[in-house]
Motif scaffolding. Structure first.
Motif, PDB file in Angstrom:
ATOM      1  N   UNK A  11       0.941  -1.229   0.084  1.00  8.44           N
ATOM      2  CA  UNK A  11       0.007   0.125   0.089  1.00  8.44           C
ATOM      3  C   UNK A  11       0.764   1.372   0.020  1.00  8.44           C
ATOM      4  N   UNK A  12       1.774   1.394   0.736  1.00 11.14           N
ATOM      5  CA  UNK A  12       2.767   2.290   0.660  1.00 11.14           C
ATOM      6  C   UNK A  12       3.594   2.626  -0.505  1.00 11.14           C
ATOM      7  N   UNK A  13       4.034   1.553  -1.135  1.00  6.99           N
ATOM      8  CA  UNK A  13       4.693   1.770  -2.244  1.00  6.99           C
ATOM      9  C   UNK A  13       3.839   2.182  -3.498  1.00  6.99           C
ATOM     10  N   UNK A  14       2.366   1.597  -3.498  1.00  8.23           N
ATOM     11  CA  UNK A  14       1.229   2.224  -4.572  1.00  8.23           C
ATOM     12  C   UNK A  14       1.184   3.645  -4.485  1.00  8.23           C
ATOM     13  N   UNK A  15       1.005   4.109  -3.024  1.00  6.88           N
ATOM     14  CA  UNK A  15       0.680   5.607  -2.789  1.00  6.88           C
ATOM     15  C   UNK A  15       1.715   6.508  -3.475  1.00  6.88           C
TER      16      UNK A  15
END
Length: 705
Positions: A52-56
């Motif tokens: 989720x952090x990388x996608x953001x």
């Protein structure tokens, strides 16, 4: 590349992102990431915190495009990429009594002059030809309107998608895992390996399974590199593979025309391995060799005389005695010691014949001595398979089960003479010691208790990859109150009728009941209605209220009543859902799906698994992955109930070698390294950094070399 990305997501539950460019400012793609996470939750998946952090941090358009592909991949994995309509609009409510249903259809037909004329034809009444039978009487939109939304509960399945590296790195890791597998792969995994060989330019150091080696050799042949072969059959596998045929050699291949360079490479490889001792293998597939000779023209290569001898043996112009024939001759003449000496040159063959040798030998000690020597050189899979076999010799079995590479199974009574218990125990101790010696150091072990009853994957052939799949013989718990099976199929060319059914048995595998198109329900189960045409796809369901079940054994099955086989249909898959009694929702709800897998195989009756009520009153599922031959037409549960009950009983009562066997050996030996290894159904989020993880998709990597 998109197909490769979907393959990695489906097989590894990892999303390859790698060095995808970040946005112009941190958190730019956060909204798109949250939207993807919410969409994934609706089908029972979720992004890990790292993903989720990388996608953001991705650019918005990149995050959206990736999210669309990820969602499509997991929806297909769970079976939500198609619309699952049901014949009865309000299923599982208001399912009519079977007789009431047929009377209603007949009454409607008699009120229609055209239908009435058809019904009034001389001869037996064909109820299946009634106008409203076997076809949806409402649209999918009508079904949506008739059902409330699913009530989310804590018991719903949540499968976590992890952050992956680059597509290249993830594909290479999957490639090494499949190519280096110690166990034979399923047809789907062989196809995946074939795709990966086109993408990965580095080969693993060791490729133990010959079929995997054949797939890799296909690419080597096309690119003009030397082949990795050590038997004549290896060369035949390569020729079959590059011709679009079967590298397992189970079905004949129509060989294509080979380029001159390819012909020379195949002839040269054949000449290098065609020693007199190996020419006997040609007799296993003589017709295939004859057809291959017509394509390779060995007479054009006088410099490779041993290759020409292969085709002479195939035609019967040259004698070649196989290794197996020499062993059989020794056994037939009562020269057991000579047979054991011969088999000492082929450790795997000796171990596969150990049961027979122990039964007929006058000197079990000599056989066990040869076993100890052979165990040091045989493959880990052979050792584990023999260990499982021997532990089942200590208790009488309901029957002997035989299953081929396609899952086709049959059962017969066990007429073998017993082996002395002390001899069996000594043989198992030899195997335990050798297996333990070969197990790698896994350091500190973290074990999910749920994985201990998972059977070791000693062969992947019968198991089509999918969601929640476990090897044959595995046990897993059923943690809900409502159990719902489903089957979906879409015909390719001709009208096709599959029938979902459930056989119910008592603890003695007797007093049969069933739910199917001939019996729409009993006191605890309902059938969604029969569909006889799948031009645009068809779904059938059976709903089971487990708390009210009066039979402790429930066996779902899919029968081919008419039309295309499982592997001929455009699409065919089976699965089951688990819900709580308080939940509402559609007949098919992806977040409640616990298992989904394609149907295939040459049988006409599929037996994916069985549900069993244990002594403590808890339900469990035992994985079968079996197919019955059945009849060419009109298969139904009533016709195969006896063979099904015998087969399932033999599987249920068999003592499979499970993960806890390897864990016991590892714990008995003790940890050596400082690293950590996790073995479980799904990795938790709080594992120590650097932990090596084994889940069902990678359990085959635990099989020692």
């Amino acid at each position: 590349m998109a197909n490769l990305e979907s393959l990695v997501i489906a097989r590894r539950l990892r999303v390859p992102i790698g060095d995808a460019p970040a946005g112009s400012h941190p958190g730019q793609g956060e909204v798109a990431a949250r939207q993807l996470d919410a969409a994934l939750l609706s089908v029972g998946f979720k992004c890990s915190a790292a993903l989720l952090e990388r996608l953001a941090d991705l650019r918005v358009e990149t995050a959206i495009d990736l999210g669309v592909r990820v969602l499509a991949a997991v929806r297909e994995l769970v079976g939500d990429h198609v619309q699952h309509n049901a014949y009865f609009l309000n299923f599982p409510r208001n399912v009519p009594d079977t007789v009431e249903f047929w009377v209603g259809l007949l009454s409607k037909a008699l009120l229609d002059p055209v239908a009435a004329a058809r019904v009034a034809q001389p001869g037996p009444l064909n109820l299946l030809a009634l106008p409203e039978y076997g076809r949806y009487q409402h649209s999918y939109a009508d079904l949506l309107a008739a059902h409330a939304e699913l009530i989310p509960l804590a018991g719903d399945r949540i499968t976590v998608l992890e952050l992956g590296g680059s597509l290249e790195a993830e594909a290479r890791e999957l490639y090494f895992s499949l190519a280096g597998s110690e166990v034979p792969l399923s047809a789907e995994d062989l196809a995946a390996l074939r795709s990966l060989t086109l993408f990965c330019d580095v080969e693993p150091e060791r490729i133990p399974v010959r079929e995997n080696r054949a797939v890799i050799n296909e690419q080597r042949l096309v690119t003009g590199r030397p082949l990795l072969v050590d038997t004549v059959t290896d060369v035949l596998r390569v020729a079959c593979g590059v011709s679009g045929g079967d590298v397992t050699l189970a079905t004949p291949t129509r060989f294509r025309a080979f380029r001159r360079a390819e012909r020379r490479t195949l002839i040269q490889a054949l000449d290098a391995v065609a020693s007199p001792a190996k020419l006997g293998d040609v007799k296993r597939h003589p017709e295939q060799w004859k057809r291959l000779g017509e394509r390779l023209h060995p007479h054009e290569y006088p410099g490779f005389p041993r290759a020409a001898q292969v085709f002479e043996v195939a035609r019967g112009d040259r004698k070649a005695r196989s290794f197996d024939s020499r062993v059989e001759a020794a056994l037939a003449s009562g020269r057991t010691d000579d047979a054991v000496d011969l088999l000492g040159n082929a450790p795997g063959a000796l171990l596969r014949r150990l049961d027979h040798l122990l039964r007929i030998s006058a000197s079990p000690d000599a056989v066990l001595g040869a076993t100890e020597k052979a165990a040091a050189d045989a493959s880990g899979r052979v050792l584990l398979s023999l260990r499982e076999h021997l532990q089942n010799r200590l208790a009488p079995a309901a029957g002997r089960v035989f299953a081929n590479r396609n899952g086709r199974a049959w059962v017969t009574s066990d007429t073998r003479t017993p082996i002395d218990e002390d001899v069996v125990s000594r043989a198992m101790a030899i195997l335990d010691e050798e297996i333990a010696r070969r197990l790698p150091d896994l350091g500190k072990l973290i074990i999910d208790p749920e994985v201990l009853d998972v059977a070791l994957p000693l062969s992947g052939k019968a198991v089509a990859p999918g969601l929640g799949m476990l090897p044959r013989g595995s046990l897993s718990s059923v943690d809900g109150e409502l159990l719902r099976f489903f089957v979906y199929w879409r015909q390719a060319e001709r009208r096709t009728d599959y029938d979902l059914s459930a056989l119910m048995l008592d603890a003695s595998y007797d007093n049969l009941e069933h739910v199917s198109w001939t019996n729409y329900g009993n006191g605890f189960a309902e059938y969604s209605g029969d569909l006889t045409d799948a031009t645009d796809g068809a779904s059938e369901f059976i709903n089971i209220r487990l708390a009210e079940a009066t039979k402790p054994i429930i066996i779902p099955q899919v029968n081919i009543y008419s039309g295309e086989a499982f592997d001929e249909a455009a699409e065919a898959f089976f699965g089951f859902m688990i819900r709580e009694a308080a939940q509402d929702g559609m007949p098919f709800e992806p977040r409640t799906v616990r298992m989904k897998s394609d149907l295939r195989g040459s049988g006409r009756v599929a037996l994916p698994l069985a549900f069993l009520l244990d002594k403590e009153g808890d339900w469990q599922v035992k994985w079968l992955h079996l197919y019955l031959k059945g009849s060419p037409h009109f298969n139904q549960v009533e016709g195969n109930r006896i063979s099904t009950s015998l087969l399932v009983r033999s599987i249920v009562e068999r003592d499979y070698l499970r993960v806890h066997y390897l864990v016991d050996l590892l714990e008995r030996r003790g940890a050596v390294g400082e690293h950590t290894t996790y073995i479980g159904l799904q990795a938790p989020a709080d594992l120590p950094e650097g932990t090596k993880v084994y889940t069902p998709s990678t359990l085959h990597e635990l099989i020692p070399a």
